[in-house]
Design an enzyme around this catalytic site. Structure first.
Site, short mmCIF file in Angstrom:
data_model
loop_
_atom_site.label_atom_id
_atom_site.label_comp_id
_atom_site.label_asym_id
_atom_site.label_seq_id
_atom_site.Cartn_x
_atom_site.Cartn_y
_atom_site.Cartn_z
N ASN A 1 -56.14 63.77 -14.87
CA ASN A 1 -55.45 63.12 -13.12
C ASN A 1 -55.82 64.11 -12.91
OD1 ASN A 1 -54.05 60.84 -15.00
ND2 ASN A 1 -52.21 61.84 -14.69
N ARG B 1 -55.85 57.11 -19.52
CA ARG B 1 -56.17 58.81 -20.61
C ARG B 1 -56.35 58.27 -21.45
NH1 ARG B 1 -53.43 63.88 -18.49
NH2 ARG B 1 -51.79 62.17 -18.43
#
Length: 88
Positions: A36, A18
């Site tokens: 996520n 990320r």
């Protein structure tokens, strides 16, 4: 201006995917977000120039050094006009 929603499968959680996505998307001038999901996948929403989105998706195939991307699901979506790219 184009927009896509992506689901990334593989070893994409716990490997700074990320954070890498936020930095790389900003470098490409894209807006949107990344997060996520509970099933160990990563979801991303990219908005911007179509060529920049394609370059970003190509880069996402590799991701950060410890990641392994097995598959990227792509869905073309309507733009929402995000002002920046963020991690959710």
């Amino acid at each position: 201006m184009a927009a896509v929603r992506l689901i990334l499968h593989g070893k994409v959680q716990g490997v700074f995917y990320r954070d890498w996505t936020v930095s790389t998307a900003r470098d490409f001038g894209l807006t949107g977000w990344v997060r996520n999901l509970p099933d160990d996948t990563v979801e991303a929403w990219l908005e911007g120039d179509g060529a920049a989105i394609d370059r970003m998706i190509a880069a996402m195939q590799d991701g950060p050094p410890r990641a392994r991307v097995d598959n990227i699901e792509r869905e073309d979506v309507e733009t929402e006009g995000f002002a920046s790219f963020e991690r959710r």
